[in-house]
Design an enzyme around this catalytic site. Structure first.
Site, PDB file in Angstrom:
ATOM      1  N   THR A 139     -65.721 -57.597  35.181  1.00  0.00           N
ATOM      2  CA  THR A 139     -65.743 -58.900  34.492  1.00  0.00           C
ATOM      3  C   THR A 139     -67.004 -59.100  33.663  1.00  0.00           C
ATOM      4  O   THR A 139     -67.087 -60.041  32.885  1.00  0.00           O
ATOM      5  CB  THR A 139     -65.612 -60.035  35.525  1.00  0.00           C
ATOM      6  OG1 THR A 139     -66.380 -59.686  36.683  1.00  0.00           O
ATOM      7  CG2 THR A 139     -64.182 -60.233  35.939  1.00  0.00           C
TER       8      THR A 139
ATOM      9  N   ARG B  12     -72.568 -66.248  43.407  1.00  0.00           N
ATOM     10  CA  ARG B  12     -73.726 -67.105  43.173  1.00  0.00           C
ATOM     11  C   ARG B  12     -73.461 -68.600  43.124  1.00  0.00           C
ATOM     12  O   ARG B  12     -74.291 -69.369  43.624  1.00  0.00           O
ATOM     13  CB  ARG B  12     -74.472 -66.614  41.924  1.00  0.00           C
ATOM     14  CG  ARG B  12     -75.215 -65.311  42.190  1.00  0.00           C
ATOM     15  CD  ARG B  12     -75.579 -64.556  40.951  1.00  0.00           C
ATOM     16  NE  ARG B  12     -74.398 -63.982  40.317  1.00  0.00           N
ATOM     17  CZ  ARG B  12     -74.430 -63.180  39.260  1.00  0.00           C
ATOM     18  NH1 ARG B  12     -75.601 -62.870  38.717  1.00  0.00           N
ATOM     19  NH2 ARG B  12     -73.315 -62.703  38.760  1.00  0.00           N
TER      20      ARG B  12
ATOM     21  N   ASP C  17     -64.314 -41.419  42.728  1.00  0.00           N
ATOM     22  CA  ASP C  17     -64.781 -40.053  42.970  1.00  0.00           C
ATOM     23  C   ASP C  17     -63.547 -39.160  42.986  1.00  0.00           C
ATOM     24  O   ASP C  17     -62.435 -39.623  42.692  1.00  0.00           O
ATOM     25  CB  ASP C  17     -65.542 -40.017  44.317  1.00  0.00           C
ATOM     26  CG  ASP C  17     -66.625 -38.940  44.346  1.00  0.00           C
ATOM     27  OD1 ASP C  17     -66.328 -37.802  43.922  1.00  0.00           O
ATOM     28  OD2 ASP C  17     -67.740 -39.235  44.800  1.00  0.00           O
TER      29      ASP C  17
ATOM     30  N   ASP D 254     -66.138 -54.161  49.181  1.00  0.00           N
ATOM     31  CA  ASP D 254     -66.143 -53.996  47.716  1.00  0.00           C
ATOM     32  C   ASP D 254     -67.129 -52.896  47.334  1.00  0.00           C
ATOM     33  O   ASP D 254     -68.223 -53.170  46.849  1.00  0.00           O
ATOM     34  CB  ASP D 254     -66.515 -55.348  47.083  1.00  0.00           C
ATOM     35  CG  ASP D 254     -66.702 -55.280  45.571  1.00  0.00           C
ATOM     36  OD1 ASP D 254     -66.086 -54.423  44.929  1.00  0.00           O
ATOM     37  OD2 ASP D 254     -67.475 -56.110  45.046  1.00  0.00           O
TER      38      ASP D 254
ATOM     39  N   LYS E 236     -66.846 -61.050  51.121  1.00  0.00           N
ATOM     40  CA  LYS E 236     -66.884 -59.774  50.408  1.00  0.00           C
ATOM     41  C   LYS E 236     -68.243 -59.119  50.651  1.00  0.00           C
ATOM     42  O   LYS E 236     -69.290 -59.734  50.418  1.00  0.00           O
ATOM     43  CB  LYS E 236     -66.673 -60.006  48.909  1.00  0.00           C
ATOM     44  CG  LYS E 236     -66.552 -58.721  48.126  1.00  0.00           C
ATOM     45  CD  LYS E 236     -66.254 -59.017  46.676  1.00  0.00           C
ATOM     46  CE  LYS E 236     -67.484 -59.330  45.861  1.00  0.00           C
ATOM     47  NZ  LYS E 236     -68.472 -58.246  45.759  1.00  0.00           N
TER      48      LYS E 236
ATOM     49  N   LYS F 228     -65.988 -50.236  45.480  1.00  0.00           N
ATOM     50  CA  LYS F 228     -65.461 -49.701  44.207  1.00  0.00           C
ATOM     51  C   LYS F 228     -65.514 -48.178  44.169  1.00  0.00           C
ATOM     52  O   LYS F 228     -66.140 -47.577  43.287  1.00  0.00           O
ATOM     53  CB  LYS F 228     -66.242 -50.271  43.017  1.00  0.00           C
ATOM     54  CG  LYS F 228     -66.217 -51.785  42.918  1.00  0.00           C
ATOM     55  CD  LYS F 228     -66.915 -52.261  41.671  1.00  0.00           C
ATOM     56  CE  LYS F 228     -66.956 -53.765  41.558  1.00  0.00           C
ATOM     57  NZ  LYS F 228     -67.807 -54.443  42.557  1.00  0.00           N
TER      58      LYS F 228
HETATM   59  O1  C5P Z   1     -72.106 -64.125  41.795  1.00  0.00           O
HETATM   60  P1  C5P Z   1     -70.752 -63.887  41.196  1.00  0.00           P
HETATM   61  O2  C5P Z   1     -69.766 -65.030  41.438  1.00  0.00           O
HETATM   62  O3  C5P Z   1     -70.810 -63.440  39.765  1.00  0.00           O
HETATM   63  O4  C5P Z   1     -70.195 -62.658  42.070  1.00  0.00           O
HETATM   64  C1  C5P Z   1     -69.037 -61.942  41.736  1.00  0.00           C
HETATM   65  C2  C5P Z   1     -68.902 -60.812  42.700  1.00  0.00           C
HETATM   66  O5  C5P Z   1     -67.711 -60.069  42.383  1.00  0.00           O
HETATM   67  C3  C5P Z   1     -70.037 -59.795  42.688  1.00  0.00           C
HETATM   68  O6  C5P Z   1     -70.220 -59.376  44.050  1.00  0.00           O
HETATM   69  C4  C5P Z   1     -69.538 -58.654  41.855  1.00  0.00           C
HETATM   70  O7  C5P Z   1     -70.044 -57.406  42.300  1.00  0.00           O
HETATM   71  C5  C5P Z   1     -68.029 -58.717  42.138  1.00  0.00           C
HETATM   72  N1  C5P Z   1     -67.153 -58.162  41.098  1.00  0.00           N
HETATM   73  C6  C5P Z   1     -67.177 -58.579  39.782  1.00  0.00           C
HETATM   74  N2  C5P Z   1     -66.334 -58.026  38.857  1.00  0.00           N
HETATM   75  C7  C5P Z   1     -65.460 -57.072  39.226  1.00  0.00           C
HETATM   76  C8  C5P Z   1     -65.418 -56.644  40.559  1.00  0.00           C
HETATM   77  C9  C5P Z   1     -66.281 -57.228  41.480  1.00  0.00           C
HETATM   78  O8  C5P Z   1     -67.937 -59.484  39.451  1.00  0.00           O
HETATM   79  N3  C5P Z   1     -64.617 -56.570  38.344  1.00  0.00           N
END
Ligand code: C5P
Length: 238
Positions: A122, A213, A63, A58, A31, A60
């Site tokens: 999330t 992460r 607009d 990603d 991603k 998002k």
């Molecule tokens: O590091 P972590 O596992 O929290 O990463 C989650 C990834 O998913 C991040 O790149 C974040 O931008 C993305 N994301 C998210 N929640 C969403 C959409 C995308 O955490 N609703």
């Protein structure tokens, strides 16, 4: 594991390339979000897609319909396998995104990208939603936006694993559910709020898991990904 998408949330193409080289073959795709895209531009998307990696762009998009259509067409030209927009941009915006992805991929004779809509981030809980004027709770808001995304022809949604059940009930089996917010018991939650373990998210019916992460910030990202894949496989067979 085809269902595991790793978030390349790093600043440089060199770091992204190194992670992709380490994880290729073990995970289902990468991603690229606003951090890497803003610092390195579209070439890293083209580079990984050109190597045959599945790239989830990603960004998002949120607009007016014409602008989002142009951005989705540009992402399609880069070779993105999956692209997302914000469902709260509305039905006309999502329909314009769908049309742009379909027309641009047909023009280039390449598979049309999966188009998915972000429902509720999330990182947001009910209190945070209330603060921005959204009064239904997260589950209700997610279900409403998922139904709207499906009605406008999108392939699926991005949502917290906590809302998989409600989306499956509302949108059926073949609608894709992409779930970030994946955390094991030992992982730091950081800024994520509505989290779940990878095994539980798959058991609930997630189509794809997005993990950042817990893999990319591990001392050994390959070992962290292997452990997660093994745990998911063990849970599937138990
Ligand atoms: O590091 P972590 O596992 O929290 O990463 C989650 C990834 O998913 C991040 O790149 C974040 O931008 C993305 N994301 C998210 N929640 C969403 C959409 C995308 O955490 N609703």
């Amino acid at each position: 594991m085809d269902q595991l998408l790793v978030a390349l949330d790093v600043d440089t193409a060199a770091e992204a390339r190194a992670l992709a080289n380490t994880l290729r073959g073990l995970v289902g795709g990468f991603k690229i979000g606003s951090r890497l895209f803003t610092s390195q531009g579209p070439s890293i998307v083209e580079e990984l897609a050109g190597r045959g990696d599945r790239v989830f762009l990603d960004l998002k998009f949120h607009d007016i319909p014409n602008t989002v259509a142009g951005a989705v067409a540009a992402g399609t030209r880069l070779g993105a396998w999956m692209i997302n927009v914000h469902a709260s941009g509305g039905a006309a915006m999502m329909r314009a995104a769908r049309k742009a992805a379909d027309e641009e991929s047909a023009r280039r004779s390449r598979p049309r990208p999966l188009l998915v809509a972000v429902t509720v981030l999330t990182s947001l809980n009910d209190q945070a939603l209330f603060e921005v004027g959204i009064t239904p709770d997260a589950a209700e808001q997610v279900a409403r936006l998922a139904a709207l995304a499906q009605a406008t022809g999108l392939d699926g949604v991005v949502a917290s694993p906590k809302e998989i059940a409600v989306i499956r009930r509302r949108c059926g089996k073949s609608f894709a559910i992409v779930t970030p917010g994946i955390r094991g018991a030992a992982d730091l939650k950081s800024d994520q709020d509505r989290t779940m373990s990878a095994q539980d998210a798959l058991a609930e019916g997630a189509t794809y898991l997005v993990v950042g992460r817990p893999i990319i910030a591990a001392a050994d990202p390959r070992a962290a990904a292997e452990k997660l894949v093994m745990e998911c496989r063990a849970a599937k067979t138990s």
